[in-house]
Design a protein around this motif. Structure first.
Motif, PDB file in Angstrom:
ATOM      1  N   HIS A 118       0.810  -1.223   0.000  1.00 47.15           N
ATOM      2  CA  HIS A 118       0.000   0.000   0.000  1.00 47.15           C
ATOM      3  C   HIS A 118       0.842   1.272   0.000  1.00 47.15           C
ATOM      4  N   SER A 119       2.018   1.252   0.629  1.00 44.43           N
ATOM      5  CA  SER A 119       2.820   2.478   0.708  1.00 44.43           C
ATOM      6  C   SER A 119       3.291   2.955  -0.666  1.00 44.43           C
ATOM      7  N   ARG A 120       3.342   2.070  -1.641  1.00 46.39           N
ATOM      8  CA  ARG A 120       3.723   2.477  -2.996  1.00 46.39           C
ATOM      9  C   ARG A 120       2.683   3.384  -3.639  1.00 46.39           C
ATOM     10  N   TYR A 121       1.492   3.455  -3.043  1.00 47.39           N
ATOM     11  CA  TYR A 121       0.430   4.278  -3.595  1.00 47.39           C
ATOM     12  C   TYR A 121       0.292   5.607  -2.864  1.00 47.39           C
ATOM     13  N   ALA A 122       1.268   5.920  -2.003  1.00 54.74           N
ATOM     14  CA  ALA A 122       1.301   7.238  -1.379  1.00 54.74           C
ATOM     15  C   ALA A 122       1.485   8.300  -2.465  1.00 54.74           C
ATOM     16  N   PRO A 123       0.994   9.523  -2.241  1.00 60.15           N
ATOM     17  CA  PRO A 123       0.934  10.524  -3.325  1.00 60.15           C
ATOM     18  C   PRO A 123       2.260  10.860  -3.975  1.00 60.15           C
ATOM     19  N   GLY A 124       3.369  10.836  -3.217  1.00 62.33           N
ATOM     20  CA  GLY A 124       4.632  11.279  -3.781  1.00 62.33           C
ATOM     21  C   GLY A 124       5.477  10.207  -4.410  1.00 62.33           C
ATOM     22  N   VAL A 125       5.075   8.951  -4.315  1.00 59.87           N
ATOM     23  CA  VAL A 125       5.951   7.852  -4.733  1.00 59.87           C
ATOM     24  C   VAL A 125       6.178   7.836  -6.246  1.00 59.87           C
ATOM     25  N   ALA A 126       5.135   7.948  -7.033  1.00 57.88           N
ATOM     26  CA  ALA A 126       5.287   7.883  -8.488  1.00 57.88           C
ATOM     27  C   ALA A 126       6.169   9.017  -8.998  1.00 57.88           C
ATOM     28  N   GLN A 127       5.979  10.214  -8.446  1.00 59.96           N
ATOM     29  CA  GLN A 127       6.779  11.360  -8.889  1.00 59.96           C
ATOM     30  C   GLN A 127       8.241  11.209  -8.464  1.00 59.96           C
ATOM     31  N   ALA A 128       8.456  10.670  -7.256  1.00 57.92           N
ATOM     32  CA  ALA A 128       9.831  10.420  -6.813  1.00 57.92           C
ATOM     33  C   ALA A 128      10.510   9.402  -7.717  1.00 57.92           C
ATOM     34  N   LYS A 129       9.805   8.350  -8.067  1.00 59.20           N
ATOM     35  CA  LYS A 129      10.365   7.326  -8.960  1.00 59.20           C
ATOM     36  C   LYS A 129      10.757   7.928 -10.303  1.00 59.20           C
ATOM     37  N   ALA A 130       9.892   8.770 -10.864  1.00 60.35           N
ATOM     38  CA  ALA A 130      10.174   9.375 -12.160  1.00 60.35           C
ATOM     39  C   ALA A 130      11.391  10.296 -12.084  1.00 60.35           C
ATOM     40  N   TRP A 131      11.517  11.068 -10.994  1.00 55.10           N
ATOM     41  CA  TRP A 131      12.631  12.006 -10.855  1.00 55.10           C
ATOM     42  C   TRP A 131      13.959  11.277 -10.704  1.00 55.10           C
ATOM     43  N   LEU A 132      13.955  10.114 -10.046  1.00 52.19           N
ATOM     44  CA  LEU A 132      15.178   9.360  -9.794  1.00 52.19           C
ATOM     45  C   LEU A 132      15.552   8.413 -10.929  1.00 52.19           C
ATOM     46  N   ALA A 133      14.668   8.220 -11.887  1.00 50.96           N
ATOM     47  CA  ALA A 133      14.806   7.124 -12.856  1.00 50.96           C
ATOM     48  C   ALA A 133      16.154   7.107 -13.566  1.00 50.96           C
ATOM     49  N   ASN A 134      16.672   8.252 -13.981  1.00 52.38           N
ATOM     50  CA  ASN A 134      17.898   8.289 -14.773  1.00 52.38           C
ATOM     51  C   ASN A 134      19.041   8.987 -14.050  1.00 52.38           C
ATOM     52  N   ALA A 179      10.673   0.526  -5.064  1.00 49.50           N
ATOM     53  CA  ALA A 179       9.901   1.089  -6.176  1.00 49.50           C
ATOM     54  C   ALA A 179      10.572   2.314  -6.774  1.00 49.50           C
ATOM     55  N   ILE A 180      11.162   3.180  -5.952  1.00 46.75           N
ATOM     56  CA  ILE A 180      11.645   4.467  -6.464  1.00 46.75           C
ATOM     57  C   ILE A 180      13.110   4.451  -6.875  1.00 46.75           C
ATOM     58  N   LEU A 181      13.928   3.582  -6.288  1.00 48.83           N
ATOM     59  CA  LEU A 181      15.347   3.574  -6.635  1.00 48.83           C
ATOM     60  C   LEU A 181      15.551   2.843  -7.958  1.00 48.83           C
ATOM     61  N   PRO A 182      16.391   3.378  -8.820  1.00 47.89           N
ATOM     62  CA  PRO A 182      16.477   2.840 -10.185  1.00 47.89           C
ATOM     63  C   PRO A 182      17.222   1.525 -10.317  1.00 47.89           C
ATOM     64  N   ALA A 183      17.945   1.092  -9.262  1.00 43.51           N
ATOM     65  CA  ALA A 183      18.710  -0.154  -9.358  1.00 43.51           C
ATOM     66  C   ALA A 183      18.472  -1.005  -8.122  1.00 43.51           C
ATOM     67  N   PRO A 184      18.571  -2.337  -8.265  1.00 43.60           N
ATOM     68  CA  PRO A 184      18.434  -3.204  -7.092  1.00 43.60           C
ATOM     69  C   PRO A 184      19.541  -2.915  -6.077  1.00 43.60           C
ATOM     70  N   PHE A 185      19.263  -3.219  -4.807  1.00 42.17           N
ATOM     71  CA  PHE A 185      20.274  -3.059  -3.769  1.00 42.17           C
ATOM     72  C   PHE A 185      20.304  -4.303  -2.899  1.00 42.17           C
ATOM     73  N   PHE A 186      21.425  -4.453  -2.167  1.00 41.21           N
ATOM     74  CA  PHE A 186      21.711  -5.722  -1.511  1.00 41.21           C
ATOM     75  C   PHE A 186      22.179  -5.479  -0.082  1.00 41.21           C
ATOM     76  N   LEU A 187      21.745  -6.337   0.824  1.00 42.08           N
ATOM     77  CA  LEU A 187      22.085  -6.193   2.234  1.00 42.08           C
ATOM     78  C   LEU A 187      23.563  -6.481   2.472  1.00 42.08           C
ATOM     79  N   GLN A 188      24.209  -5.591   3.220  1.00 41.22           N
ATOM     80  CA  GLN A 188      25.595  -5.773   3.614  1.00 41.22           C
ATOM     81  C   GLN A 188      25.723  -6.184   5.082  1.00 41.22           C
ATOM     82  N   LYS A 189      24.934  -5.575   5.933  1.00 37.02           N
ATOM     83  CA  LYS A 189      24.921  -5.956   7.343  1.00 37.02           C
ATOM     84  C   LYS A 189      23.620  -5.484   7.977  1.00 37.02           C
TER      85      LYS A 189
END
Length: 308
Positions: A118-134, A179-189
């Motif tokens: 559900h948090s992916r449908y918060a109002p700012g998420v789609a716009q944040a994803k678009a701004w970070l995409a490239n 959802a918003i970060l353009p690349a996968p990330f991985f746990l370090q610790k």
């Protein structure tokens, strides 16, 4: 298109606070009945278990499963086996293998399975994803802190295996980040603080990195009092993005460009209807995978007992 008849499995706090208002605002669905051994809703036919509900209302086409996490797999499997479309509250299961089995069953039954982050449908998420995409991500800091006594009063299941403890809200932050970060990330610790009298963490600190070396830190805590904190801050290409108030407020380089009220669950049900209409499923396990990694890889430190 006529409304789809919907059954709610569970009638507790999250249903009353979020699902019921959203369903009432979504023309695509009409609430037909509930199934819960301990609770019911006013003016809605109530049953103590799902099979009785579906037997009495065979025209129910879809169900939303809002039970404690450990109960969702068997309930979802039964609903899918009976040919019903299924919306799963977050997290979609207690284990990754459960969710993978449900994905396969939904495909076999040719019905929709929707993992409702559900948090992916918060109002700012789609716009944040678009701004970070490239953009190049330099660093990310996630701070998700709330008072468990306010948000989960009397909910002992959250401290049991499968209840996830502080990761119950923390996974919301991870659902936004994935959802918003353009690349996968991985746990370090990871470090998990475990009250001596329960089976799930009350706080956690996680450190991730993406393939380009960006540092992503997450700080979750169930002991916050006073103002609650649900914030994600991203440094990128000499610019900054702040997604705060759970995703309702978005600022770029310090300038607020969006500040709206939360309407997450209305977006969930709109998308659920779209998936059913298109004959598709949507089950992203990335947020749950990160939590599983934290439990697998995290250092545990015992802390004082939790007394509600």
């Amino acid at each position: 298109m006529s409304s789809l008849k919907l059954g709610l499995i569970g009638a507790g706090k999250i249903v009353r606070d979020q699902h019921l208002p959203a369903i009432r605002q979504t023309p695509a669905f009409r609430l037909a009945a509930t199934a819960d051994p301990y609770a019911s809703l006013d003016d809605v036919p109530a049953f103590t278990e799902m099979h009785a509900m579906l037997d009495a209302h065979p025209d129910i086409e879809a169900v939303s499963i809002c039970t404690p996490t450990a109960l969702r797999f068997e309930t979802a499997r039964a609903a899918l086996s009976r040919g019903r479309h299924v919306l799963l509250e977050k997290p979609p299961g207690a284990t990754l293998s459960e969710v993978e089995a449900l994905i396969e069953l939904a495909s076999q039954q040719q019905v929709t399975l929707f993992a409702a982050w559900h948090s992916r449908y918060a109002p700012g998420v789609a716009q944040a994803k678009a701004w970070l995409a490239n953009r190049r991500i330099d660093q990310v800091h996630i701070e998700w802190k709330e008072d468990v006594r306010v948000w989960h009063p009397g909910q002992a299941w959250i401290w049991q295996p499968g209840g996830m403890g502080v990761f119950d809200p923390g996974i919301n932050a991870l659902s936004i980040a994935t959802a918003i970060l353009p690349a996968p990330f991985f746990l370090q610790k990871a470090k998990l603080w475990m009250p001596e009298n329960v089976q799930a963490p009350i706080a956690a600190k996680l450190s991730f990195v993406d393939a380009q070396g960006a540092a992503i830190a997450a700080d979750f805590d169930f002991r916050q009092t006073g103002a609650q904190t649900w914030d994600i801050h991203v440094e990128s290409d000499d610019h900054s993005l702040s997604l705060t108030q759970g995703g309702c407020k978005l600022a770029i380089d310090g300038e607020v460009i969006l500040d709206e009220e939360e309407q997450e669950y209305r977006g969930l049900y709109d998308h659920f209807a779209e998936l059913i209409g298109a004959g598709r499923s949507a089950v992203d396990i990335a947020p749950l995978r990160h939590v599983a990694d934290a439990f697998l890889y995290g250092y545990r430190e015992t802390t004082e007992a939790f007394i509600e």
